[in-house]
Design a protein around this motif. Sequence first.
Motif: not given
Length: 773
Positions: A675-703
Amino acid sequence: MGRAEERRARQRGGRRAAPRRRRSSGAAGATGKSGIRRLFTWKKILGTFLGTCLLGIGAFVVLYLMIDIPQGNALAKEQGNVYKYSDGATLARKGLNREVVDLAEVPKPVQKAFVAAENKSFYSDSGVDLKGTARGVLNTLSGKGKQGGSTITQQYVKNYYLTQDQTVSRKLKELVISLKVDRRMSKDEILAGYMNTSFYGRDAYGIQAAAQSYYRVDAADLSLEQGAYLAALLQAPNSYDWSIASPTGKKLVRERWDYVLDNMVEEGWLDAGKRAAMTFPVPEDPKAAPGMEGQNGYIVEEANRELARQLVAQGSAADMEEALTKIKRGGWTITVNIDSKKQKLLEKAVEDQLTSKLDPKKRDVDADVQAGAVSVDPKTGRVLAMYGGTDYVEHYTNNATRDDYQPASTFKPMILAAALEEGATTQDGTPITASTVYDGDSKRPVVDNGTRVGFAPENEDDVDYGDITVQTAMNKSVNSVFAQMGVDVGMQKVLDVAGELGMDTEELEAVPAQTLGSMGASPLEMAGAYATLANHGKQVTPTLLKSAEHRATTVDLPDPVGERVISREAADTVTSVLTGVVDDGTARRSVRENPLRNGQQVAGKTGTSDDNKSAWFTGYTPDLVTSVGLFGEDDKPPHAQVPMYKAGGEPRVNGGGFPAQIWAQYTFGAMDKVTRFDLNTTQGAAVRPTPTPTPTPTPSEEPTTRSPSPSASVSESPSRTPSQTPSQTPTPTPTPTPTRTTPTATPPANGGGDNGGGGGLPDNPFDPEEDDQ
């Protein structure tokens, strides 16, 4: 004076009639007052009172002569309950658990404990408490419900000869029969009857069944401390059962236990020194009755509680305590909405994806993992499957309905729903949509009208995402974005919308920390909230009961689907955004890439609580909503909440792992068609990914063993500006462009179509599944 005049004067009391004359208004008032006095003289008032008393006494004498002691042993004639699946097949049968014992088998101190708890004057009274009975009648007439104050004799009569109905006629019969029983039976016989017919909770009727259920001993072997607990329990057996009592219930039963023992000291039945040395006897965990093994017990008990709520709502019982007692006395045929086939599929999914991988012999933590799940039809509200734990006999608490663990990031869709429903804007006035850009850096201070609110949540693994869209923030479950969004919308509005969707938010404090899902919630509750989203904004209350029949009671069940609580566009937009979590976010590996999916559109959200004490996946197709939760619970009393690190051999139990895997095997196996969703929305969502800046990870206490995603899935060329100026400028590091050509995902007019908000997007090889908080 003529004879005629004298005769008339004598008839008037010897006074000659005064000549008529006009009176002033003051005189007229005096005459009226004098008339009232003549009407309400003390003689007339006393006469009326005495007459009423005589009528009452006469009526009572008539009642006494007319009402005789009925045939006893009514409890022995009661039937058990029958529980059926939605297709009519028998799910379980429950009979009454009772065993009559002679009073001589109950230790004398325990006998005195029951008297001290309920009726200190029992050995000297006439079997009735006139003041208490009168109070009960008045409360019944005024609609105030049941009232305590009955003697042990009256309670025995109610249990053995009458019913639990709160009516004036029943109370008057109870009074008359109690007087007659007190005359015909010895006090020991009455006390034995009372102790043998009372309901103690845990389906236990009588002192022997209660002793076995709570302390695993015969009534003859009960200590005074244990007997005092059982005596205290009778006031509210379903609320005072230590294994399921709330903190308030535990406090109240401890106070009641103290009251019983203190009364014994006061009556001279217990030495004060011995009383001071006594400690509270914590009962054993309950064992399920035969036929309640596996999931049966969880389903039966929840069906009972749902039925009890309906009995209270329609006035057939004064409160939950009375309603549950009425149900457990038997005679009911209860049909649940559980689909037996889906139930088996859910149980198998938990076994295949979780319990078969847990080995407490290798890892102690594996014994601490509890699973709960609920599956709901969003169009009807019917609960189609429920998983309460490995076995009701071994684990009494229903994990499907418990609400003591945090839902974590599964709360984030409620924040977005509130933003869309309220037409909220960011701090700079930009409307909040799926493509609105926020600062996604970890520990970013939350701001309200230019002022920091003292809350700066950390993202999972302390990752800084920089400027990201709301869609990407949902995919990656970015805490800092939704904390700011909650303040932008207004936390009270967020809680109000969450409450409308089906969550219990009435007593929650409207603070930014709630955006992390720090409240308690159950899989049943979360399934209901997501079902409301799946049902395009019409409220869905998950309902286990299909019907309930009893020879003396008719139960009208409410419609599980209610009015629209948020607009269709707001609900459908959230659904569209949640498809991105499956296709490009934290649930990718377990759900999107599952070979059983076969093109099925899915929306959902993962969640992992602080310190890894709970992990969730709540997701849905157009026809099925299922919430799966894993909870870290110490397998040894007092069963405290504990982390689940390294359970099942995983470094961390997260929502995209075991919960999503259980969800996927069950849901895709239960589908009749794609089945597929029958959605009534005018907003774009979950669209094709594009390259973006790489996040800068900070070490966590629980890697964790996996590194953060090297890219963030955002809308192409977002038109929105950041809601806040970033506290730091991310360092742009180009990421490889996927070699596969992907079409631009332009949503159709209704926001649905083949993409359905991203349901049919191709793989993104540069976006591995992440943990989420």
